[in-house]
Design an enzyme around this catalytic site. Structure first.
Site, PDB file in Angstrom:
ATOM      1  CB  SER A  23      -0.938   0.005   1.211  1.00 26.27           C
ATOM      2  OG  SER A  23      -0.205  -0.198   2.410  1.00 26.27           O
ATOM      3  CG  ASN A 110      -3.876  -5.188  12.777  1.00 28.06           C
ATOM      4  OD1 ASN A 110      -3.329  -5.017  11.681  1.00 28.06           O
ATOM      5  ND2 ASN A 110      -4.204  -6.382  13.226  1.00 28.06           N
ATOM      6  CB  THR A 155     -42.187  23.950  -8.225  1.00 28.58           C
ATOM      7  OG1 THR A 155     -43.362  24.305  -8.964  1.00 28.58           O
ATOM      8  CG2 THR A 155     -42.118  24.821  -6.973  1.00 28.58           C
ATOM      9  CG  HIS A 156     -42.996  20.527 -11.137  1.00 23.13           C
ATOM     10  ND1 HIS A 156     -43.181  19.187 -10.910  1.00 23.13           N
ATOM     11  CD2 HIS A 156     -43.730  21.165 -10.186  1.00 23.13           C
ATOM     12  CE1 HIS A 156     -44.003  19.015  -9.886  1.00 23.13           C
ATOM     13  NE2 HIS A 156     -44.337  20.207  -9.423  1.00 23.13           N
ATOM     14  CE  LYS A 283     -20.206  26.217 -26.236  1.00 20.03           C
ATOM     15  NZ  LYS A 283     -20.290  24.818 -26.601  1.00 20.03           N
ATOM     16  CG  ASN A 285     -17.899  25.527 -23.084  1.00 21.96           C
ATOM     17  OD1 ASN A 285     -18.926  25.981 -23.587  1.00 21.96           O
ATOM     18  ND2 ASN A 285     -16.963  24.904 -23.795  1.00 21.96           N
ATOM     19  CD  GLU A 290     -20.134  21.945 -18.614  1.00 22.24           C
ATOM     20  OE1 GLU A 290     -20.393  21.058 -19.428  1.00 22.24           O
ATOM     21  OE2 GLU A 290     -19.479  22.960 -18.906  1.00 22.24           O
ATOM     22  CE1 TYR A 317      -6.086  -3.818   8.601  1.00 16.80           C
ATOM     23  CE2 TYR A 317      -5.123  -5.972   8.166  1.00 16.80           C
ATOM     24  CZ  TYR A 317      -5.324  -4.654   7.808  1.00 16.80           C
ATOM     25  OH  TYR A 317      -4.762  -4.173   6.646  1.00 16.80           O
ATOM     26  CD  GLN A 322      -2.956  -2.473   1.976  1.00 18.39           C
ATOM     27  OE1 GLN A 322      -2.237  -2.830   2.909  1.00 18.39           O
ATOM     28  NE2 GLN A 322      -2.723  -2.850   0.736  1.00 18.39           N
TER      29      GLN A 322
HETATM   30  N1  ARG Z   1      -1.144  -1.483   5.197  1.00 14.24           N
HETATM   31  C1  ARG Z   1      -2.061  -2.012   6.114  1.00 14.24           C
HETATM   32  C2  ARG Z   1      -3.417  -1.336   5.967  1.00 14.24           C
HETATM   33  O1  ARG Z   1      -3.421  -0.273   5.464  1.00 14.24           O
HETATM   34  C3  ARG Z   1      -1.570  -1.821   7.523  1.00 14.24           C
HETATM   35  C4  ARG Z   1      -2.106  -2.805   8.494  1.00 14.24           C
HETATM   36  C5  ARG Z   1      -1.555  -4.139   8.191  1.00 14.24           C
HETATM   37  N2  ARG Z   1      -1.882  -5.122   9.162  1.00 14.24           N
HETATM   38  C6  ARG Z   1      -1.757  -6.406   8.945  1.00 14.24           C
HETATM   39  N3  ARG Z   1      -2.049  -7.194   9.887  1.00 14.24           N
HETATM   40  N4  ARG Z   1      -1.351  -6.870   7.772  1.00 14.24           N
HETATM   41  O2  ARG Z   1      -4.448  -1.839   6.315  1.00 14.24           O
END
Ligand code: ARG
Length: 471
Positions: A23, A110, A155-156, A283, A285, A290, A317, A322
């Site tokens: 991550s 965690n 309205t509408h 134009k 815009n 938008e 967890y 993640q």
């Molecule tokens: N990168 C993990 C997350 O964002 C961190 C926690 C990971 N914990 C684990 N037991 N693998 O959730």
């Protein structure tokens, strides 16, 4: 160095698994909060006698060093170290040696990641309150300049009754006020500390969670260790609040798009907030409006995405969690972009008062008022409604508006009409007749603006106080 959790393994992780499960490419966003949390944690380990003062000092110095590297963009993140927590721990150990490995005592990723998210989100929520206040200020500014601007109310999307343009704008101020109050209320659920929950069950070390909470400015700690590491309600709640804010911005966007069309021509957005066409030279815009309308989709998507991730997860967890991050980061970026643009775009918008007035003169939005006129002369409302319906039909068939009719023509439909009907039909009269709390009469709208300004001041005070607290 090999993986921080490598002891149990005999084989190298498959390269694709490493990439798939990492991550770091997105959670590096949490670097500041991760260090903030670690500094508080290690201080507590020292205070509770779990680590020696000397070890604590070394770890703190190392964390500050890593923090400097991150701020200067010098820390190279590694996918093989999976996430921001292990990248930082690795860098710490590289810097201070094996003593750096003591930082993770009594802690799990965690409860660590949950803590980082709480710290990160509370700052953003405060910033959004500030941005919403700026937008309210711009809307109130335009409302003050348009206390005498009459526009058809719909309205509408059919012309219904004339209203003050200021009244229309103040409706959005009211919506954003609710958004502000929702964010402020959510702060108390964000500002709770998960750390100390360990992986799920607590820890065997004699830690002091309340001391960590105090250092980090949390109002309290999670009551239950399983809940502490499994809870993402605070993110769902933020994504829901953001979705509503986008709903409001999107409705306003739709009105801006309509109003700036040649057909309406009620407003003109400043050149700085519009773009042109690569082929059609004439134009201009309303792209920002938008895009805000369009980006509402991804914000809703992020809410549904996270709800779906969470819906069947067993405690505590799970790696699925993640997936809480990218949607939250994306929503924050999307909302920041929209709000930063909207305040100046509203403040610089030009209002075509004459064109609005012309529109009011050419419609039947005063019809309710002649019905009320007949009611005041004793006719039951249902009969009055019927009479005016016929009168309007006559006008349409003869290419006239109500104010064009001669008194004799009115008399074809009811003898109750008198000369004073011409006064009653004036748009100013129609607007000012709605002199009820929350209505469109000028004194009511002026009072509403006063009340909104008082609330705005309160919000600005809250923002200043919590901006400091949330850092
Ligand atoms: N990168 C993990 C997350 O964002 C961190 C926690 C990971 N914990 C684990 N037991 N693998 O959730």
């Amino acid at each position: 160095m090999s993986k921080l959790w490598g002891g149990r393994f005999t084989k190298k992780t498959d390269q694709l698994v490493e990439e798939y499960t990492a991550s770091i490419l997105f959670d590096k966003e949490l670097a500041e909060e991760d260090i903030q949390g670690s500094l508080a944690h290690v201080t507590m380990l020292g205070k509770c006698g779990i680590l020696s003062a000397d070890d604590v000092d070394k770890i703190k110095d190392g964390l500050h060093h890593v923090q400097g590297m991150i701020r200067r963009g010098e820390l190279e993140y590694n996918v093989s170290d999976e996430d921001i927590h292990m990248n930082i721990e690795k860098a710490l150990i590289d810097e201070v040696g094996p003593v750096g490995g003591k930082l993770h005592t009594g802690r799990s990723r965690n409860d660590q990641v949950a803590t980082d998210m709480h710290l990160w989100l509370r700052k953003r929520v405060v910033e959004f309150v500030g941005l919403l206040a700026k937008l309210q200020e711009a809307l109130i500014g335009q409302a003050k300049n348009n206390l005498d601007t009459i526009v058809p109310g719909y309205t509408h999307l059919q012309r219904a009754q004339p209203i003050l343009f200021a009244h229309h704008l103040m409706a959005y101020v009211a919506m954003f006020q609710r958004d502000i109050e929702r964010l402020q209320d959510s702060y108390k659920r964000i500002n709770v500390l998960p750390l100390g929950a360990g992986a799920l069950a607590g820890t065997t070390f004699p830690i002091d969670r309340h001391f960590v909470a105090e250092q980090l400015g949390f109002d309290g700690v999670y009551e239950n260790s399983l809940d502490a590491v499994s809870d993402r309600d605070f993110i769902v709640e933020f994504l829901a609040n953001a979705s509503l804010i986008m709903t409001h911005l999107s409705r306003l966007s739709e009105e801006f798009v309509l109003w700036s069309s040649t057909e309406f021509h009620f407003i003109e957005l400043d050149d700085a907030f519009c773009t042109g066409s690569s082929i059609m030279p004439q134009k201009k815009n309303p792209d920002v409006a938008e895009l805000v309308r369009g980006k509402t989709g991804r914000v809703y998507g992020n809410l549904i995405g996270l709800l779906t991730v969470l819906k069947s997860l067993p405690l505590a967890y799970n790696k699925d969690m993640q997936e809480d991050k990218e949607g939250m980061f994306d929503t924050v970026r999307t909302l920041q972009g929209a709000l930063q643009l909207y305040a100046p775009m509203v403040a610089t918008m030009k209002v075509n008062k004459d064109r609005m007035r012309q529109a009011v003169n050419q419609d039947f939005s005063n019809a309710t008022d002649i019905a009320d006129y007949l009611v005041n002369k004793g006719l039951p409302f249902r009969q009055a409604h019927e009479v005016i319906g016929k009168t309007v039909l006559y006008c349409i068939q003869n290419g006239k508006f109500l104010l064009d009719l001669k008194l004799e023509e009115f008399h074809q439909f009811s003898k109750l009409f008198d000369k004073d009907i011409y006064e009653v039909l004036q748009p100013e009269h129609v607007v000012d007749a709605r002199n009820v709390y929350g209505g469109t009469a000028a004194p009511q709208v002026a009072a509403a603006i006063d009340r909104a300004e008082a609330k705005l001041q309160e919000t600005n005070g809250w923002f200043e106080e919590y901006f400091e607290k949330s850092r």
